[in-house]
Write an enzyme that holds these catalytic residues in place. Sequence first.
Site, PDB file in Angstrom:
ATOM      1  N   ASP A   7       0.864  -1.165   0.000  1.00  0.00           N
ATOM      2  CA  ASP A   7       0.000   0.000   0.000  1.00  0.00           C
ATOM      3  C   ASP A   7       0.911   1.230   0.000  1.00  0.00           C
ATOM      4  O   ASP A   7       1.790   1.346   0.847  1.00  0.00           O
ATOM      5  CB  ASP A   7      -0.883  -0.017   1.249  1.00  0.00           C
ATOM      6  CG  ASP A   7      -1.928   1.079   1.237  1.00  0.00           C
ATOM      7  OD1 ASP A   7      -2.232   1.575   0.147  1.00  0.00           O
ATOM      8  OD2 ASP A   7      -2.428   1.436   2.313  1.00  0.00           O
TER       9      ASP A   7
ATOM     10  N   ASP B 250      -2.896  -0.498   6.229  1.00  0.00           N
ATOM     11  CA  ASP B 250      -3.081   0.177   7.513  1.00  0.00           C
ATOM     12  C   ASP B 250      -4.522   0.584   7.790  1.00  0.00           C
ATOM     13  O   ASP B 250      -4.851   0.976   8.903  1.00  0.00           O
ATOM     14  CB  ASP B 250      -2.183   1.421   7.589  1.00  0.00           C
ATOM     15  CG  ASP B 250      -2.503   2.433   6.495  1.00  0.00           C
ATOM     16  OD1 ASP B 250      -3.321   2.120   5.614  1.00  0.00           O
ATOM     17  OD2 ASP B 250      -1.918   3.533   6.525  1.00  0.00           O
TER      18      ASP B 250
ATOM     19  N   ASP C  78      -8.302  -2.360   4.272  1.00  0.00           N
ATOM     20  CA  ASP C  78      -7.248  -3.327   3.919  1.00  0.00           C
ATOM     21  C   ASP C  78      -7.419  -4.663   4.636  1.00  0.00           C
ATOM     22  O   ASP C  78      -6.714  -5.631   4.327  1.00  0.00           O
ATOM     23  CB  ASP C  78      -5.872  -2.756   4.272  1.00  0.00           C
ATOM     24  CG  ASP C  78      -5.566  -1.486   3.515  1.00  0.00           C
ATOM     25  OD1 ASP C  78      -5.957  -1.395   2.345  1.00  0.00           O
ATOM     26  OD2 ASP C  78      -4.930  -0.584   4.094  1.00  0.00           O
TER      27      ASP C  78
END
Length: 530
Positions: free
Chosen positions: A40, A265, A269
Amino acid sequence: VLLTSSAMAVSVIRLKKYNVLVQDLYSIENLARVDTLCLDKTGTITEGFMEVKKIIPLKKESEKDIKEILASYVNALSDPSPTFKAVESFVSDIKYKDAFLETLSFSSVRKYSAVKFESGVYFLGSPENLYKGKIKSLSSYQEDYRVLLLAKGDSLKNIKDIKPIALILIQDKIKENADVTLNYFKEQGIDIKIISGDNPVTVSKIASRAGISDIRSVDMSQVSDEEIPDIIESFNILGRVKPDQKKKIVIALKNKGHFVGMTGDGVNDALALKKSDVGFALGSGSEVAKDASDIVILDNNISSICKAILYGRTIFKSIRKFIIYQLTVNVCALILSIIGVLLGISTPITIIQMLWLNMIMDTFAGLAFSYEPPLKEYLNEKPKTKDEVILNKYMFNQIIVNGTYCAIICLLFLKLPIIRHFIRNSEGDKFLYTAYFALFIFMGICNSFASRTHRLNNFAHILQNKVFLIINAFIFFAQIYIIYYGGNLFRTYGLTFKELLFCLILSLTVFPIDYLRKYILKKRNIKIGV
């Protein structure tokens, strides 16, 4: 099982020093197999602390007017996202003018939010999603910034007739050493996929600044769920990724045979982290993401993933080293049990002695090998494949050669008449069998040293595993004690110093034999190591 559990437990303690919190013990072993890492962008490659760098007015409004609009806007909404926080911080010293009447919270699907004031409705979000017309220089700004569009309309539910007011340029710093870490992954053959909800142009620019040279980007908003499996291996920069697509990306990669690691985070996710083979959550992330992950990177430092992978590979190697040691002793015992009967050798090892031997092989050896040092050279190896067998050719070679050699020594020790010149031949064979028991244990100790390294020097990096030295020293002195004080329980009778020294010297011949074996393999350019 004991070795695996103890090695993982030791690694958990060691990794904590590097701000890596392991929540699933067995995920450490899986790290040795990760060949695809989905990162990410925000918080992993970038710092995750957004900052408004510039405002570009598009109409008659001045920068002051735009700031006042933004101040009223952030006062009306509550949004914990880094982007919104950046805007909020930017206008923190500006007094808001208008009281809001109605709000439309940000949605990751539509990519914008809205607030209704008496003066009109204001929108803030992705330029591509909000406005279908052409905005001058938008693409050039997107190369270096995350761009938000501030626009005005008449209705919260209608964006057809909105008028652009300004572009808000936001930037996130690249993390220190991100380029070094990403380059390491590339060298190891680990495929990196940068995933972000941002425009693929913006993500590509950030990826380039982070050291990724081979940019192959795709706008995931234009990709259907059915198309994901077909395109997923072709691109490494995935922009405009919807939250539900992350999980589908991970599943598609796994179905292609990849071992997938995933960082994240946010709440969005969590499903992707859960579906991945190894999920990494950032310490600054949401509690939902942390709960769904296997490992938490407490300091948000991407380089900590390298440490985790190093320890994963170390555990894999420790297991293989232990297998070499245990099977070498087992091969020796198997040959003795078969050929020994044919040669008239009966019960050279008693049940109690065998229990002591099993305790050495299983319990003590498991603890000793679990403390093997994580050598940096392990990072230069390719990830282990899913179908890689645990017992490779090098291991098989060492097990057969060393196991057979030890068996031959034991058989000759019991049958050759010349041995009687070194071991007393009085009161039956009690001294011979005591010496044989000592020889077997001493050779086991020597084989443990030979099993822990593929180098010609069997003592390489030995001081980095002091527990290994302590445990083998304990076994050695415990064996000496058993020889002299084991009595009828262990069927042992005190040996003379000469007899004990003879057994010890004979067991040390394991080292030159193992050296010769490794030397021959090296000369033949045969890959050695576990």
